[in-house]
Design an enzyme around this catalytic site. Structure first.
Site, short mmCIF file in Angstrom:
data_model
loop_
_atom_site.label_atom_id
_atom_site.label_comp_id
_atom_site.label_asym_id
_atom_site.label_seq_id
_atom_site.Cartn_x
_atom_site.Cartn_y
_atom_site.Cartn_z
N SER A 187 -2.49 7.87 96.88
CA SER A 187 -2.66 9.33 96.84
C SER A 187 -4.08 9.72 97.26
CB SER A 187 -2.30 9.85 95.45
OG SER A 187 -2.24 11.26 95.43
N ASP A 252 8.84 12.82 98.27
CA ASP A 252 7.54 13.10 97.67
C ASP A 252 7.34 14.61 97.56
OD1 ASP A 252 4.74 13.42 97.13
OD2 ASP A 252 4.38 11.43 97.96
N HIS A 281 6.43 11.17 94.29
CA HIS A 281 5.01 10.84 94.44
C HIS A 281 4.54 9.79 93.44
CE1 HIS A 281 1.03 11.63 96.05
NE2 HIS A 281 0.54 11.76 94.83
#
Length: 306
Positions: A187, A252, A281
């Protein structure tokens, strides 16, 4: 990454904004620290930290990691005691807390892991132990400025300085060569990972739920990189010389799957990616193909690239 209201987005982008402001609005949510550093009582006086008990103070010497209940540590005290933690200073003057976990006695590689948002080293420690033992790698990680026991405030420039500090600490403190280091970003952690990987060659790079740029997250129709954009991974990924494994969930909800596709298309050194059907995610690690792909990449494919 957190969502902004329409009014906040208007305020953010009408000035025009600076990259630091975009970064601060889009990305940084440091949690309440889930750990603290204590002077190692078994260390000789000469090895005890100066400014003991003050993680923002001088970092020389030996520390012990003390986790709070919120860290939800899933292993025994024995594993915790074999974890090295220390403080080192970045080029921007912040104390950066680093963690080294010896997960595999005969590990060929060490993973330099840049974690996601809203977590710190305390919360990640159980995951690191489990991951390292399953992929036969040692794990080295660090907290960004303003996260955990690291001092300062989170910013894009500090992200780059923080990972530089971690990279040099891994190499000098433990004598680990670049060809034995795998850079792993998750991320927001893909931002410092891509930046470092575009400047230094290493064994490999893993980009997990990566973003292309800050503007493209806020405005999905953005097709070019503006001078005030933050986190421009899309412009740097093509300069990575090491093999790159890109992992992304098709569902996601934070960083759209299209970001992973765009990075894969732009990266000439990318290997076969892992698109996890149905994953979001924060749950890719729960799918069996996640570990299967990592093991194949690290255990088989890297030997072919060497």
């Amino acid at each position: 990454m957190n969502c902004l209201s329409f009014s906040e987005l208007c305020c953010l982008f009408c000035c025009p904004p600076c990259p630091g402001r975009i970064a601060a609005k889009l990305a940084f949510l440091p949690p309440e620290p889930t750990y603290s550093l204590l002077p190692d009582p078994e260390a000789p006086p000469s090895a005890r930290p100066r400014g003991a008990g003050r993680p923002g103070g001088p970092g020389e010497g030996r520390w012990k990691l003390q986790l709070s209940e919120r860290a939800e540590f899933q292993y025994s005290q024995r594993e915790l005691d074999t974890t090295d933690v220390f403080l080192t200073r970045s080029s921007r003057g912040n104390q950066v807390c680093c963690m080294y976990i010896r997960c595999a006695p005969n590990a060929r590689y060490t993973v330099l892991f840049s974690h996601g948002n809203a977590v710190d080293l305390g919360q990640m420690s159980s995951f690191y132990l489990g991951l390292g033992s399953r992929i036969n790698c040692n794990i080295f990680s660090y907290d960004y400025s303003g996260y955990g026991a690291s001092s300062g405030k989170p910013s894009e420039k500090n992200l780059y300085a923080d990972i530089d500090t971690a990279w040099h600490a891994l190499r000098t403190r433990y004598g680990i060569s670049p060809e034995s280091v795998i850079l792993y970003g998750q991320s927001i952690g893909t931002v410092p990972t891509v930046d470092l990987a575009s400047r230094y060659e290493c064994a490999a790079v893993i980009l997990h739920s990566a973003l292309t740029s800050g503007m493209r997250v806020a405005f999905p129709d953005t097709s070019k990189t503006y001078c005030f954009d933050a986190f421009p991974n899309i412009e740097k990924v093509s300069r990575i010389p090491s093999p790159v494994l890109i992992i992304h969930g098709t569902e996601d909800e934070v960083i759209d799957f299209s970001h992973g596709l765009a990075l894969y298309e732009r990266c000439p050194s990318a290997v076969e990616p892992l698109w996890v059907e149905g994953a979001g995610h924060n749950d890719i690690e729960l799918y069996s193909q996640y570990l299967e792909r990592l093991r194949r990449f690290i255990g088989q494919e890297l030997g072919q690239h060497a």
